[in-house]
Motif scaffolding. Sequence first.
Motif, PDB file in Angstrom:
ATOM      1  N   LEU A  79       0.895  -1.182  -0.257  1.00 39.71           N
ATOM      2  CA  LEU A  79       0.104  -0.200  -0.039  1.00 39.71           C
ATOM      3  C   LEU A  79       0.839   1.275  -0.263  1.00 39.71           C
ATOM      4  N   GLY A  80       2.141   1.116   0.035  1.00 45.34           N
ATOM      5  CA  GLY A  80       3.158   2.277  -0.290  1.00 45.34           C
ATOM      6  C   GLY A  80       3.686   3.063   0.923  1.00 45.34           C
ATOM      7  N   TYR A  81       3.282   2.395   2.251  1.00 41.46           N
ATOM      8  CA  TYR A  81       3.867   3.045   3.327  1.00 41.46           C
ATOM      9  C   TYR A  81       5.281   3.128   3.503  1.00 41.46           C
ATOM     10  N   THR A  82       5.949   1.822   3.408  1.00 42.83           N
ATOM     11  CA  THR A  82       7.531   2.090   3.361  1.00 42.83           C
ATOM     12  C   THR A  82       8.099   2.825   2.387  1.00 42.83           C
ATOM     13  N   ALA A  83       7.689   2.740   0.965  1.00 45.26           N
ATOM     14  CA  ALA A  83       8.192   3.422  -0.103  1.00 45.26           C
ATOM     15  C   ALA A  83       7.856   5.017   0.207  1.00 45.26           C
ATOM     16  N   ARG A  84       6.758   5.343   0.752  1.00 42.71           N
ATOM     17  CA  ARG A  84       6.552   6.813   1.050  1.00 42.71           C
ATOM     18  C   ARG A  84       7.379   7.402   2.014  1.00 42.71           C
ATOM     19  N   THR A  85       7.730   6.573   2.968  1.00 41.41           N
ATOM     20  CA  THR A  85       8.762   6.974   4.121  1.00 41.41           C
ATOM     21  C   THR A  85      10.126   6.928   3.725  1.00 41.41           C
ATOM     22  N   VAL A  86      10.605   5.918   2.884  1.00 38.13           N
ATOM     23  CA  VAL A  86      11.929   6.317   2.189  1.00 38.13           C
ATOM     24  C   VAL A  86      11.919   7.652   1.423  1.00 38.13           C
ATOM     25  N   LEU A  87      10.959   7.800   0.683  1.00 38.45           N
ATOM     26  CA  LEU A  87      10.970   9.182  -0.207  1.00 38.45           C
ATOM     27  C   LEU A  87      10.905  10.468   0.717  1.00 38.45           C
ATOM     28  N   GLU A  88      10.477  10.148   2.129  1.00 44.69           N
ATOM     29  CA  GLU A  88      10.300  11.432   3.061  1.00 44.69           C
ATOM     30  C   GLU A  88      11.877  11.740   3.472  1.00 44.69           C
ATOM     31  N   ASP A  89      12.966  10.908   3.309  1.00 44.68           N
ATOM     32  CA  ASP A  89      14.365  11.118   3.596  1.00 44.68           C
ATOM     33  C   ASP A  89      14.793  11.887   2.593  1.00 44.68           C
ATOM     34  N   SER A  90      15.331  12.924   2.936  1.00 44.08           N
ATOM     35  CA  SER A  90      15.877  14.053   1.622  1.00 44.08           C
ATOM     36  C   SER A  90      17.189  13.175   1.362  1.00 44.08           C
ATOM     37  N   ARG A  91      17.910  12.163   2.073  1.00 43.50           N
ATOM     38  CA  ARG A  91      19.149  11.841   1.757  1.00 43.50           C
ATOM     39  C   ARG A  91      18.852  10.732   0.470  1.00 43.50           C
ATOM     40  N   ILE A 105       0.645  -2.369  -8.666  1.00 45.31           N
ATOM     41  CA  ILE A 105       1.549  -1.408  -9.347  1.00 45.31           C
ATOM     42  C   ILE A 105       0.454  -0.490 -10.063  1.00 45.31           C
ATOM     43  N   GLU A 106      -0.571  -1.172 -10.718  1.00 42.94           N
ATOM     44  CA  GLU A 106      -1.451  -0.488 -11.446  1.00 42.94           C
ATOM     45  C   GLU A 106      -2.501   0.406 -10.619  1.00 42.94           C
ATOM     46  N   TRP A 107      -2.770  -0.228  -9.324  1.00 41.02           N
ATOM     47  CA  TRP A 107      -3.379   0.642  -8.397  1.00 41.02           C
ATOM     48  C   TRP A 107      -2.855   1.927  -8.193  1.00 41.02           C
ATOM     49  N   HIS A 108      -1.365   1.763  -7.681  1.00 36.03           N
ATOM     50  CA  HIS A 108      -0.759   2.778  -7.656  1.00 36.03           C
ATOM     51  C   HIS A 108      -0.802   4.045  -8.975  1.00 36.03           C
ATOM     52  N   ALA A 116      -0.579   6.865  -3.164  1.00 37.60           N
ATOM     53  CA  ALA A 116      -0.384   6.599  -4.483  1.00 37.60           C
ATOM     54  C   ALA A 116       0.652   7.472  -5.060  1.00 37.60           C
ATOM     55  N   THR A 117       0.116   8.868  -5.086  1.00 35.64           N
ATOM     56  CA  THR A 117       0.554  10.079  -5.819  1.00 35.64           C
ATOM     57  C   THR A 117       2.188  10.331  -5.081  1.00 35.64           C
ATOM     58  N   SER A 118       2.153  10.264  -3.740  1.00 35.03           N
ATOM     59  CA  SER A 118       3.159  10.678  -3.154  1.00 35.03           C
ATOM     60  C   SER A 118       4.488   9.666  -3.603  1.00 35.03           C
ATOM     61  N   VAL A 119       4.003   8.463  -4.045  1.00 39.74           N
ATOM     62  CA  VAL A 119       5.100   7.598  -4.442  1.00 39.74           C
ATOM     63  C   VAL A 119       5.340   7.574  -6.085  1.00 39.74           C
ATOM     64  N   THR A 120       4.249   7.549  -6.694  1.00 42.69           N
ATOM     65  CA  THR A 120       4.435   7.729  -8.078  1.00 42.69           C
ATOM     66  C   THR A 120       4.862   8.999  -8.900  1.00 42.69           C
ATOM     67  N   ALA A 121       4.258   9.868  -8.221  1.00 38.71           N
ATOM     68  CA  ALA A 121       4.749  11.283  -8.771  1.00 38.71           C
ATOM     69  C   ALA A 121       6.290  11.870  -8.293  1.00 38.71           C
ATOM     70  N   ASP A 122       7.020  11.222  -7.355  1.00 39.29           N
ATOM     71  CA  ASP A 122       8.229  11.513  -7.150  1.00 39.29           C
ATOM     72  C   ASP A 122       9.252  11.145  -8.283  1.00 39.29           C
ATOM     73  N   PRO A 123       9.976  12.195  -8.738  1.00 38.81           N
ATOM     74  CA  PRO A 123      11.052  11.518  -9.750  1.00 38.81           C
ATOM     75  C   PRO A 123      11.883  10.559  -9.392  1.00 38.81           C
ATOM     76  N   ARG A 124      12.232  10.420  -8.210  1.00 39.93           N
ATOM     77  CA  ARG A 124      13.338   9.593  -7.705  1.00 39.93           C
ATOM     78  C   ARG A 124      12.735   8.018  -7.668  1.00 39.93           C
ATOM     79  N   SER A 125      11.319   7.776  -7.842  1.00 43.12           N
ATOM     80  CA  SER A 125      10.713   6.759  -7.658  1.00 43.12           C
ATOM     81  C   SER A 125      10.519   5.995  -8.879  1.00 43.12           C
ATOM     82  N   ARG A 126      10.790   4.560  -8.824  1.00 45.24           N
ATOM     83  CA  ARG A 126      10.243   3.533  -9.910  1.00 45.24           C
ATOM     84  C   ARG A 126       9.870   2.255  -9.520  1.00 45.24           C
ATOM     85  N   LEU A 127       8.719   2.070 -10.236  1.00 49.80           N
ATOM     86  CA  LEU A 127       7.862   0.696  -9.490  1.00 49.80           C
ATOM     87  C   LEU A 127       8.273   0.005 -10.696  1.00 49.80           C
ATOM     88  N   VAL A 128       8.765  -1.440  -9.950  1.00 45.28           N
ATOM     89  CA  VAL A 128       9.266  -2.499 -10.971  1.00 45.28           C
ATOM     90  C   VAL A 128       8.489  -3.791 -10.617  1.00 45.28           C
TER      91      VAL A 128
END
Length: 248
Positions: A79-91, A105-108, A116-128
């Motif tokens: 559901l994206g909670y771990t990924a979103r928290t990773v992206l909150e780290d500026s490092r 992946i499609e649901w996101h 979903a938006t906080s994960v998919t819209a971040d340019p640092r993020s890629r879903l595989v």
Amino acid sequence: MGSVSGRFEEIDWRETPIGAISLRRRLDPVLKADVYEVKLGDEFLMSSLFTVAEIELARLGLAEQAGTELDVVVGGLGLGYTARTVLEDSRVRSLIAVEALDEVIEWHRRELLPLATSVTADPRSRLVHGDFFAMAGSDSGFDPEVPGRRFHAVLVDIDHTPHRVLHPSHAAFYRPEGLRRLADHLHPGGVFALWSDDPPDDDVTAALAEVFASAEAHVVTFHNPYTAGQSANTVYVARRDPAGHAPQ
């Protein structure tokens, strides 16, 4: 077609090679809030009910890294909670989220999930879309575009526990030989962190210590309104030797 009521909505339902998968939203009468759930047949795979440990998986894993420009893999988008928290780290410089279910992946990408938006819209993020365990055991690793690429942290939340796996093929990953293959995809000093629904297990810690320079089990507690008490998960954090040497 999904079904809708005032308290329940089946947002999506699909037949897949491993069974019927569904995404549901329900109004929880105890929390008085929407809860998102994913079911495979009659088994619950994911829920937004309790997410503290999924968030702490990212925080505890990344806390072991002192550097910047971090490249991170999350095994199990969910559901994206771990990924979103990773992206909150500026490092964090880049994130690859590996998910076995293309429907998730499609649901996101269709923004059917709250984060979903906080994960998919971040340019640092890629879903595989891929099998995390097969990728961990391969020479190519987790980035289909850069075979053999190494990472500073790999954070995994897929199976219920190392002993209660979703598929028998996953079991080998948690043994020392599987963990060594995973460690090969980390930079020296890189971190592997793992979520588990069980209390700390000495066998798991011992397997990690056989491969990594350090290994520790963190108990993550959170309030459970259904029991009016505390519940807990475990996050294991293991770190490669900064010099790249294996334990003796």
